[in-house]
Write a protein that holds these residues in place. Sequence first.
Motif, short mmCIF file in Angstrom:
data_model
loop_
_atom_site.label_atom_id
_atom_site.label_comp_id
_atom_site.label_asym_id
_atom_site.label_seq_id
_atom_site.Cartn_x
_atom_site.Cartn_y
_atom_site.Cartn_z
N PRO A 220 1.89 16.05 7.39
CA PRO A 220 2.05 14.62 7.64
C PRO A 220 3.31 14.07 6.98
N ILE A 221 4.00 13.20 7.69
CA ILE A 221 5.17 12.52 7.13
C ILE A 221 4.65 11.31 6.38
N THR A 222 5.04 11.19 5.11
CA THR A 222 4.48 10.15 4.26
C THR A 222 5.56 9.23 3.70
N LEU A 223 5.14 8.00 3.44
CA LEU A 223 5.97 6.99 2.80
C LEU A 223 5.33 6.62 1.47
N SER A 224 6.09 6.65 0.40
CA SER A 224 5.60 6.22 -0.91
C SER A 224 6.26 4.88 -1.23
N ILE A 225 5.43 3.94 -1.72
CA ILE A 225 5.91 2.59 -2.01
C ILE A 225 5.33 2.09 -3.33
N HIS A 226 6.08 1.17 -3.95
CA HIS A 226 5.59 0.44 -5.10
C HIS A 226 4.68 -0.66 -4.60
N GLY A 227 3.65 -0.99 -5.38
CA GLY A 227 2.73 -2.04 -5.00
C GLY A 227 2.80 -3.24 -5.91
N LYS A 228 1.89 -4.17 -5.69
CA LYS A 228 1.87 -5.42 -6.43
C LYS A 228 1.53 -5.24 -7.90
N ALA A 229 0.95 -4.10 -8.27
CA ALA A 229 0.63 -3.83 -9.67
C ALA A 229 1.79 -3.14 -10.40
N SER A 230 2.89 -2.91 -9.71
CA SER A 230 4.02 -2.20 -10.32
C SER A 230 4.95 -3.16 -11.06
N GLU A 231 5.60 -2.62 -12.06
CA GLU A 231 6.60 -3.39 -12.81
C GLU A 231 7.76 -3.79 -11.90
N LYS A 232 8.12 -2.92 -10.97
CA LYS A 232 9.22 -3.20 -10.04
C LYS A 232 8.91 -4.44 -9.20
N TYR A 233 7.67 -4.55 -8.71
CA TYR A 233 7.28 -5.72 -7.93
C TYR A 233 7.31 -6.98 -8.79
N ARG A 234 6.77 -6.89 -9.98
CA ARG A 234 6.73 -8.07 -10.87
C ARG A 234 8.14 -8.56 -11.19
N LYS A 235 9.05 -7.65 -11.47
CA LYS A 235 10.43 -8.04 -11.75
C LYS A 235 11.05 -8.72 -10.53
N HIS A 236 10.79 -8.17 -9.35
CA HIS A 236 11.33 -8.76 -8.13
C HIS A 236 10.77 -10.16 -7.91
N MET B 51 11.01 -1.87 -2.70
CA MET B 51 9.64 -1.41 -2.94
C MET B 51 9.42 0.03 -2.47
N SER B 52 10.30 0.56 -1.63
CA SER B 52 10.13 1.91 -1.08
C SER B 52 10.66 2.96 -2.05
N ILE B 53 9.90 4.04 -2.18
CA ILE B 53 10.25 5.12 -3.09
C ILE B 53 10.84 6.31 -2.34
N GLY B 54 10.18 6.74 -1.27
CA GLY B 54 10.68 7.89 -0.54
C GLY B 54 9.83 8.20 0.68
N ILE B 55 10.44 8.91 1.62
CA ILE B 55 9.74 9.42 2.79
C ILE B 55 9.81 10.94 2.72
N GLU B 56 8.65 11.58 2.79
CA GLU B 56 8.58 13.04 2.82
C GLU B 56 8.38 13.48 4.26
N GLY B 57 9.24 14.38 4.74
CA GLY B 57 9.10 14.93 6.08
C GLY B 57 10.18 14.48 7.05
N PHE B 58 10.87 13.41 6.72
CA PHE B 58 12.02 12.92 7.50
C PHE B 58 13.27 13.01 6.63
N ALA C 15 1.60 3.79 -3.95
CA ALA C 15 0.73 4.35 -2.92
C ALA C 15 1.56 5.24 -2.01
N THR C 16 0.90 6.21 -1.41
CA THR C 16 1.52 7.07 -0.41
C THR C 16 0.68 6.98 0.85
N VAL C 17 1.32 6.66 1.97
CA VAL C 17 0.62 6.50 3.23
C VAL C 17 1.27 7.40 4.29
N GLU C 18 0.48 7.79 5.25
CA GLU C 18 1.00 8.59 6.36
C GLU C 18 1.62 7.67 7.39
#
Length: 134
Positions: free
Chosen positions: A32-48, A84-91, A12-15
């Motif tokens: 808008p400055i946005t944050l992209s994150i992995h969610g509970k449906a992601s393989e990364k979350y399941r592995k963690h 879980m964090s992927i990236g921040i756009e704008g910062f 998901a990407t949120v402002e």
Amino acid sequence: MKLSNFKAKSQATVELKNPLTFDTLLSDAGEPITLSIHGKASEKYRKHELSQTNSLIAKMDSKVKNKQTAEKLLSERVEFMANMSIGIEGFTLDDGKAINTKEAFLEIYSDSDYFWLLEQAETAFQDNSNFFKP
């Protein structure tokens, strides 16, 4: 109605919000400055989650008592959101580097001056609706 209409997205990407006014933060370009994150449906979350559960089981099975501290809990919280964090756009970091690596997120989430970024990331992660938006 098809169940697949409610299939969660893995990311998901949120402002991000201004911590003073709660208005959407805007970049120097006015975007808008946005944050992209992995969610509970992601393989990364399941592995963690599997790793954490296996670690907990191993600690319960061992005779060694695991002493928990507030510092350790905070460290685990920061580590989880950095994973879980992927990236921040704008910062960018003060050195101009993009915020798109685990190391960069560990740096900012560990810094008490930016507690609000960690809190917004955690809130975005916990809000399941972020992972169902088109």
